[in-house]
Structure formats: C-alpha cells, structure tokens
Scaffold this motif. Structure first.
Motif, short mmCIF file in Angstrom:
data_model
loop_
_atom_site.label_atom_id
_atom_site.label_comp_id
_atom_site.label_asym_id
_atom_site.label_seq_id
_atom_site.Cartn_x
_atom_site.Cartn_y
_atom_site.Cartn_z
N ASP A 15 -1.41 84.06 34.28
CA ASP A 15 -2.17 85.00 35.12
C ASP A 15 -3.31 85.62 34.32
OD1 ASP A 15 -0.44 84.49 37.19
OD2 ASP A 15 0.81 86.28 36.86
N ARG A 16 -3.04 85.92 33.07
CA ARG A 16 -4.09 86.51 32.22
C ARG A 16 -5.19 85.49 31.96
NH1 ARG A 16 -7.00 90.69 31.43
NH2 ARG A 16 -7.65 91.03 29.27
N PHE A 17 -4.81 84.24 31.78
CA PHE A 17 -5.77 83.16 31.57
C PHE A 17 -6.71 83.06 32.78
CE2 PHE A 17 -6.82 78.54 31.83
CZ PHE A 17 -7.51 78.42 30.63
N VAL A 18 -6.13 83.17 33.97
CA VAL A 18 -6.95 83.12 35.19
C VAL A 18 -7.84 84.35 35.29
CG1 VAL A 18 -6.88 83.09 37.71
CG2 VAL A 18 -5.26 81.68 36.39
N GLU A 19 -7.28 85.53 34.92
CA GLU A 19 -8.03 86.79 35.02
C GLU A 19 -9.30 86.77 34.17
OE1 GLU A 19 -5.56 90.02 33.97
OE2 GLU A 19 -4.14 89.74 35.64
N VAL A 20 -9.20 86.26 32.97
CA VAL A 20 -10.35 86.31 32.05
C VAL A 20 -11.31 85.15 32.26
CG1 VAL A 20 -9.03 87.57 30.31
CG2 VAL A 20 -9.13 85.07 30.20
N GLY A 21 -11.07 84.35 33.27
CA GLY A 21 -11.99 83.25 33.56
C GLY A 21 -11.74 82.03 32.73
N GLY A 22 -10.54 81.82 32.27
CA GLY A 22 -10.23 80.65 31.45
C GLY A 22 -10.45 79.35 32.17
N LEU A 23 -10.21 79.33 33.46
CA LEU A 23 -10.41 78.09 34.21
C LEU A 23 -11.87 77.67 34.24
CD1 LEU A 23 -7.96 78.55 37.24
CD2 LEU A 23 -7.75 76.97 35.31
N SER A 24 -12.78 78.63 34.11
CA SER A 24 -14.21 78.29 34.08
C SER A 24 -14.55 77.58 32.78
CB SER A 24 -15.05 79.56 34.21
OG SER A 24 -14.77 80.20 35.44
N ASP A 25 -13.91 78.05 31.68
CA ASP A 25 -14.17 77.43 30.38
C ASP A 25 -13.43 76.11 30.23
OD1 ASP A 25 -15.75 79.58 29.70
OD2 ASP A 25 -14.07 80.71 28.84
N ALA A 26 -12.27 76.02 30.89
CA ALA A 26 -11.48 74.78 30.79
C ALA A 26 -11.04 74.38 32.19
CB ALA A 26 -10.27 75.00 29.88
N PRO A 27 -11.96 73.85 32.97
CA PRO A 27 -11.70 73.60 34.40
C PRO A 27 -10.60 72.59 34.67
CG PRO A 27 -13.77 72.60 33.72
CD PRO A 27 -13.33 73.45 32.58
N ASP A 28 -10.28 71.73 33.72
CA ASP A 28 -9.27 70.69 33.96
C ASP A 28 -7.86 71.14 33.55
OD1 ASP A 28 -11.17 68.96 34.92
OD2 ASP A 28 -11.61 68.13 32.91
N THR A 29 -7.74 72.40 33.17
CA THR A 29 -6.44 72.90 32.71
C THR A 29 -5.45 72.91 33.87
OG1 THR A 29 -7.43 74.28 31.00
CG2 THR A 29 -5.20 74.85 31.71
N LYS A 30 -4.26 72.33 33.61
CA LYS A 30 -3.18 72.33 34.58
C LYS A 30 -2.13 73.37 34.15
CE LYS A 30 -4.51 68.81 37.15
NZ LYS A 30 -5.85 68.64 36.58
N ARG A 31 -1.49 73.95 35.13
CA ARG A 31 -0.48 74.98 34.84
C ARG A 31 0.62 74.42 33.94
NH1 ARG A 31 3.18 77.66 33.73
NH2 ARG A 31 4.11 79.48 34.75
N LYS A 32 1.04 73.19 34.19
CA LYS A 32 2.12 72.59 33.40
C LYS A 32 1.69 72.37 31.96
CE LYS A 32 5.26 68.61 33.50
NZ LYS A 32 5.63 67.36 34.25
N GLU A 33 0.44 71.89 31.76
CA GLU A 33 -0.06 71.66 30.40
C GLU A 33 -0.21 72.98 29.65
OE1 GLU A 33 -3.69 69.70 31.16
OE2 GLU A 33 -2.76 67.75 31.66
N PHE A 34 -0.66 74.00 30.37
CA PHE A 34 -0.80 75.32 29.77
C PHE A 34 0.55 75.82 29.25
CE2 PHE A 34 -0.41 79.91 30.18
CZ PHE A 34 -1.51 80.38 29.49
N ALA A 35 1.56 75.71 30.10
CA ALA A 35 2.88 76.20 29.73
C ALA A 35 3.42 75.46 28.51
CB ALA A 35 3.84 76.07 30.90
N ALA A 36 3.24 74.14 28.49
CA ALA A 36 3.74 73.36 27.36
C ALA A 36 3.03 73.75 26.07
CB ALA A 36 3.56 71.87 27.65
N ASN A 37 1.73 73.98 26.15
CA ASN A 37 0.96 74.35 24.96
C ASN A 37 1.41 75.72 24.42
OD1 ASN A 37 -1.06 74.39 22.96
ND2 ASN A 37 -2.43 75.52 24.32
N VAL A 38 1.60 76.67 25.33
CA VAL A 38 2.01 78.02 24.90
C VAL A 38 3.38 77.97 24.24
CG1 VAL A 38 2.72 80.30 25.74
CG2 VAL A 38 0.60 79.24 26.58
N ARG A 39 4.31 77.24 24.85
CA ARG A 39 5.66 77.19 24.29
C ARG A 39 5.68 76.50 22.93
NH1 ARG A 39 7.29 75.77 29.80
NH2 ARG A 39 8.36 77.54 30.77
#
Length: 730
Positions: free
Chosen positions: A354-378
């Motif tokens: 949610d924070r990633f979406v709030e700060v406009g992360g999807l604009s910088d990385a438009p192809d980011t998928k929720r599943k890939e994001f979660a795997a990277n964070v973990r």
C-alpha cells in the motif's frame, strides 16, 4: 475383660495376619517375575516387543509398588457377619492361589459395611474389629458391637475403636485414616464418579483425608477412565504436599500427580507469598484483561520502523502504522501470539505494498506485480531481521518482568488498575526476586495467551525433549538454554512418561495437559486467577473440591466463587458437610471457636468429640524468644510426636521463623500460611495479635493456626487483652 483374654484374641488375629503376609510375599515375587519376563520378551528386538515390554513392566512395577506399601498394617479390620462369615479388610486385596479371599481391598463394595455399619443400621455386621499394627505385628484390637442380639460366642474387646485411635500420636507425614473412616466421610469417598463433589468442613473434620481416599477409590473402581488421563491433586504449598505424599501409596495408589499451587507450571517454582494487598491485586479477575493487553503490546526492544527497497523505491513504515498493523494482527488471528508471526508478516507486506502504491511506485516501475513485490520484500534480509525483532517469540517470564516498567504496565492496565496499584505491581516485578504463588497463575495465563513458539522438527535434542517447556534449546519460561540442539534417536518408554508432559508442541500445534479428575484442597483460599489456571487443566474433568469458607484468606470471596464455578463447569455437583472435629481436643477446639466467633460471627464450628484433660496455656511473656524455647522444651517432654511453632508472616524486615533453633527434627517452625492444612501433636502460637492484624482476613488465619494441634496448645502474646480473649477468666 482380663488382659489374658485380649492377648488370646490378638494372638488369634496374628495367625490370620501372618497367612495374609505370606501370601502377599508370594504375590510380590510373582510381580517381580513379570518384570523380568517383560525384559526377556524385549530381546526379540522388534517394535512390538518393546511396546509389550513397556506395558508389562509398567503394570508389574505399579503392582510391586502397591504391594510394598501394604507391608505396614496390611490388615486393619475384621467384620463378623450374621451368616457366620469373618471378613478381613486391608490396604490391598489378597487372595489365595485358588482365588479365595484372605483380605478385601478397603475400596471394594464388600468392604463398605466396615465404614457404613452403625448400631441403627448394622448391615448384617455383628462385630466390627479394628486391628492396630506396627509393621506386620498386631499390637492392639478394638471392637464395636453393632448387633448385641446376635453376639453369642463372640468376644468383645474395648469400648470404641474410633475414639481410641484419635488419641494416638501423629507422625510427621500424614497417615491415612482408612481404618477409622466414619459414615459421613464414607459417603463422600464413595459418591458417584460422575460430576463434582464439594466437601465443606471445619478444621479437623478429615476433609483432606477423605479427598485422598476418594481418589484411591475412584482409581480402584474406574481405573480405565481415571487412569488414562490421570488425576491431579493440588495443595496450597510444598510443605502440605510433602505432608500428604505418603497417603495415596499407603492406600495402594501411586499414579496421581501431586502439586502445590507454586509448582503447577513446569519450569518455574514459587517460593514466597505476596503481601495481602499484592495478592489481592494479582489474583483479581481483572488481571486477565491486563495480561491480554500486555502480550499484545509492542515488545521490549522491538524496532519502531522498518525500511525496504523495491525497484529503487525506498519504503518506510513508522511506529503509528506498525502499531495499527499489530492491532489488526491480533484482531484477525485465531491462534496465539507466538504463532501469529506468519500473519504479521503477511500484513506487513500488505502495508508495504500500500505504501508503494501511495508514493507512486507503480509509476516508476509500471510492470511491478503484487506477487513479485511480496517475494522481493520477503527475500530481503532487513525485512526478515525486522520481523524477528518486531514480533519476537516471547516467553511468559519475560512478559511478566517487562511489566516491572511502570509505563508499560500503565498501558496494559487501562482502567483496571489505579496509579497506586500500577506502582505497587511494577515494583514487585522489577527486581530479581523469584515468582510468588500468585505469579504462577499469571505466568500460566500469559503462557495461554502467548502459546508455544514454533518448533523446528529436525533439531530437537533428547535433553530438550525431556523438557516439555523447551523449544529449539530454550526454556520458554526462563529463557535458559537447554540441551545441545543436535538431533538424536530416542526411546519414549512408557505411557506414564508421555502423560507427565504438560505440553507437546509440533510445528506450532500445542496439546495442553488436562486431567480426568482434579482434587483441590484449601479451595477457599484460591484467587480467581488461580481458578483459571486450574480450569485449563480440567476442562473435561470431574472434581473433588475441599474447603472451609470460614478459613478463607481471600477478601473478595464472591469473585473467587465465580471463578470456581467457571472452572468446574456445568457438571452435576454434590455437596457434603463434615461436622465432626476429630483432630482437636474439646479444650483446643473451644479456644479456636472463640476466634472464629470474632472472625465470622454466626459461624458454627465443627463439634469436637474427645477431651484430653489438658487446658491450653495462654501467657504474656517478657522475652518472646526465651518463652518459645521454654514452651518447646516443655512440650518435648509431654508429647512423643510433632511440635509446630507457628509465627506471623514475615514483614517489615522481620522473620520470626528462627525463633526455635537447635531442637529435634520433630519441631517445625513455620509461618501461618505455611501451616495451612497441617496438624501437630502440639503447637506453639507466637504473637496472635500480629497474625490477626496482618491482613483483613487475619482473624481467620489465626483461627486456622489455633486449630493445628491435636493434644497440647501454647499461645504466647504480648497483649494481655488477647489472653483474656482466648482464655476468658472463669
């Protein structure tokens, strides 16, 4: 009756007793041979042979134990019936090799008449004879003639078996009264097994002995039902449990678990009592709410923020947002705190997305998928380290010690504690002193809330597995490291060993230790939190509850009753009242009754049934220590058994338990709470005025202390008014 006639009767009984002992020795050898046979069968080397060995050896060992304790006074009773049968009653059943009865087990239905027959209802009994033995030798006999019209040809000895036994010297460990159980007591012992039995009675009415005999009776008549899940007997303190520990083995039972309120939780033991004010706070129902808030609070030392990076975007969660996540985890979680870390990790990842979406992360990385994001964070080490520190595996003692910080306890207290109460409690937990009796119930409550930590299946050492409260080499209560952590092969040899485990944890799934039957002695003193602790051990249990409300040291008795009702559940209850005081002489009972009238106006004391001829001594000495020494010296000459020196609770830097030193082992010095449930041949009560003033229930505590002695009582007071209260002028 001439002594020669009595000697002839004793000699005749001795012959029958000798036959029983000879057969007992044969039975013991048969049991020992069964143990040898069990080990021989195990040589087959198969898994089934090990199981067969365990079962055979365990049962044979229990049999040997039961037969061994029967050595002391195997036969204690004889019934002469109207049909001409002579029926002998004893500690265990003894039969010939042809299965003819030599001795009937006291718990068997055939022995009921020994306890229940009266002249009004003789139940086909003409003469009831009690045999007094020392070891395997009959030293005395006493008869009750129940049906004089049918007594032709019977020799009658003595004038009342029961009252004669009352004057006999007490030994240090409590002995069973199996030969002298009276009818009102026997009704309790043999009450139906379904449901709960409540036994009420004043000091000396035999409540404890009755409860223990009931345990032996239930295990004898319903072995499969109560033996499979076990029986728990709970007493107020270790002195008390040590005092009664010989009773069940002497009745042929050794399988019950005997615990005090201070050692009900594995891995930690209480050694001290709280002050009355602290005990009232720690034992109150509201502590359950305080502890629930405490375990859900931010853990001590936990980080206040977390930072991760994804696709070049730096993401940070601050303390307020983390606190909201923590609250949401506890709201959603159906498990315990320690098992909720996985859910906490999931919600953290959700919040970071949610924070990633709030700060406009999807604009910088438009192809980011929720599943890939979660795997990277973990996968990020910083996230894993944060989660371990932010949601650590906590242990009960750590949580309780953390509440020694006033600010943390204030947050947990909410509206349940005042500022003064917070300060008082925090001070009690801030130091290095060991836990108190009330703390044990709080640790058990915290343990229930926290749950067991996750356990790695492949790294359980043998040492750790012996300790049901160790996980990954750490004792979850004390935090101490145990064992080596190296995986090893092990053999768990018996069912009893498995039953002794309070908990088994496997991948976060815990199985709590519950019993089939629970006996609670001195129940009037249990706090609501202590009842909650017991209730968790008996959710499906039947209960025997022993109490005397007039002795209660608990101020909010109604709260304790509510907690007791919740613990006992909705099973049918049977109430029994014991009204006869078998312990105290009339002279001692009169002194205790005067204090009872002050403590509980209108209360009716149990009726004492014997007079010793010795009036209690109440004096006002100038030198307390010298007076105690003189009183004990005098009593050592007057009684052969135990002497209790009972003093006020320690306080204000003073501990009077060193008043009597240099005396034989049969002289015991203890404070008034340690004396609960005990009895002595003689007692010295020091400073009754201090005992009465130490708490709002001090008069009740003094009443208990005054009722400990069976033969002689000495009271030493500095207040002449108390002398007149206890022994008013004629």
């Amino acid at each position: 009756m001439s002594s020669a006639v009595k000697d002839q009767e004793i000699a005749a009984e001795q012959k029958r007793v000798d036959v029983a002992y000879a057969r007992l020795e044969e039975m013991r050898e048969d049991a020992k041979n069964m143990i040898k046979e069990g080990y021989r069968q195990a040589q087959a080397g198969t898994k089934s042979s090990l199981v067969d060995r365990d079962a055979m050896v365990h049962q044979a060992a229990l049999r040997v134990q039961a037969l061994n304790v029967a050595d002391d006074g195997l036969v204690f009773g004889r019934l002469d019936l109207t049909g001409g049968e002579a029926r002998y009653v004893g500690r265990v059943g003894v039969r010939t090799r042809d299965h003819d009865s030599l001795v009937i087990d006291w718990r068997a239905p055939a022995a009921e008449a020994f306890y229940q027959a009266t002249p009004e209802d003789p139940r086909e009994v003409i003469r009831r004879r009690v045999l007094h033995s020392r070891g395997d030798k009959v030293i005395d006999i006493e008869d009750d003639l129940l049906d004089p019209a049918a007594a032709d040809g019977l020799t009658i000895v003595g004038d009342g078996a029961f009252l004669a036994s009352l004057a006999r010297t007490r030994e240090g460990p409590m002995r069973d009264i199996v030969a002298t159980i009276q009818r009102e007591q026997d009704k309790v012992i043999r009450a139906p097994a379904d449901g709960t039995v409540i036994v009420r009675g004043g000091p000396g009415t035999g409540k404890t002995a009755v409860a223990l005999h009931r345990v032996a009776y239930l295990l004898f008549r319903h072995r499969r039902r109560f033996g499979s899940r076990g029986v728990l007997i709970v007493g107020p303190n270790p002195r008390f449990t040590s005092y009664i520990q010989r009773v069940l083995p002497s009745l042929g039972e050794g399988s019950a678990a005997l615990r005090s309120l201070g050692d009900l939780v594995e891995g930690v033991t209480a050694t001290a009592h709280d002050t009355p004010e602290l005990a009232a706070l720690k034992g109150a129902e509201s502590m359950a709410r305080v502890l629930r808030r405490a375990v859900t609070d931010h853990a001590p030392g936990a980080p206040d923020s977390v930072t991760v990076v994804h696709a070049g975007v730096v993401l940070r969660l601050d303390r307020p947002r983390l606190d909201r996540i923590r609250q949401e985890v506890h709201r959603r979680s159906r498990g315990t705190v320690n098992t909720a870390r996985g859910r906490a990790g999931e919600l953290l990842v959700d919040a970071l997305w949610d924070r990633f979406v709030e700060v406009g992360g999807l604009s910088d990385a438009p192809d980011t998928k929720r599943k890939e994001f979660a795997a990277n964070v973990r996968d990020q080490r910083t996230f894993a380290e944060f989660l371990a520190a932010w949601w650590p595996v906590r242990i009960p003692l750590q949580v309780l010690r953390a509440l020694g910080e006033t600010g943390r306890l204030s947050r947990a207290a909410g509206r349940d504690l005042s500022g003064h109460e917070v300060a008082l409690l925090a001070a009690s937990w801030a130091g290095d002193a060991g836990p108190t009796y009330q703390d044990i119930a709080l640790l058990d409550e915290i343990d229930q809330l926290l749950g067991a930590p996750p356990r790695r299946r492949a790294a359980v050492s043998d040492d750790e597995d012996e300790d049901p409260y160790a996980s990954d080499g750490i004792n979850i209560f004390t935090g101490e490291r145990t064992g080596s952590g190296e995986p090893q092969m092990r053999e768990l040899s018996t069912t009893i060993e498995r039953m002794e485990r309070s908990r088994r944890v496997d991948d976060g799934v815990e199985e709590s230790r519950e019993y089939a039957h629970i006996v609670v002695d001195e129940a009037q003193d249990l706090s609501p939190m202590q009842w909650r602790m017991l209730g968790r051990r008996g959710r499906q249990a039947t209960w025997t509850v022993v109490e005397d409300p007039a002795q209660s040291a608990w101020e909010d008795f109604d709260a304790s009753r509510r907690a007791m009702d919740a613990a006992l559940g909705k099973r049918q209850r049977r109430d029994f009242a014991l009204t006869t005081n078998y312990r105290n002489s009339v002279e001692i009972a009169d002194v205790a009754a005067r204090v009872l009238a002050l403590a509980v106006p209108g209360a009716r004391p149990a009726r004492a049934v014997r007079s010793s001829g010795y009036e209690p001594a109440v004096t006002v000495p100038g030198d307390l220590a010298g007076a105690v020494h003189e009183a004990v010296t005098t009593l050592l000459d007057q009684v052969e058994g135990t002497i209790g020196v009972i003093v006020p609770m320690p306080g204000k830097g003073r501990d009077l338990r060193d008043l009597a030193t240099g005396f034989p082992e049969r002289v015991q010095v203890l404070d008034v709470l340690e004396a609960k449930g005990l009895e002595f041949d003689a007692a010295v009560i020091a400073l009754p005025e201090e005992v009465a003033a130490q708490s709002p229930s001090g008069l009740r505590t003094l009443y208990v202390a005054l009722s400990r002695a069976t033969q002689r009582l000495t009271v030493l007071t500095t207040d002449p008014g108390w002398r007149d209260t206890l022994m008013p002028p004629a």
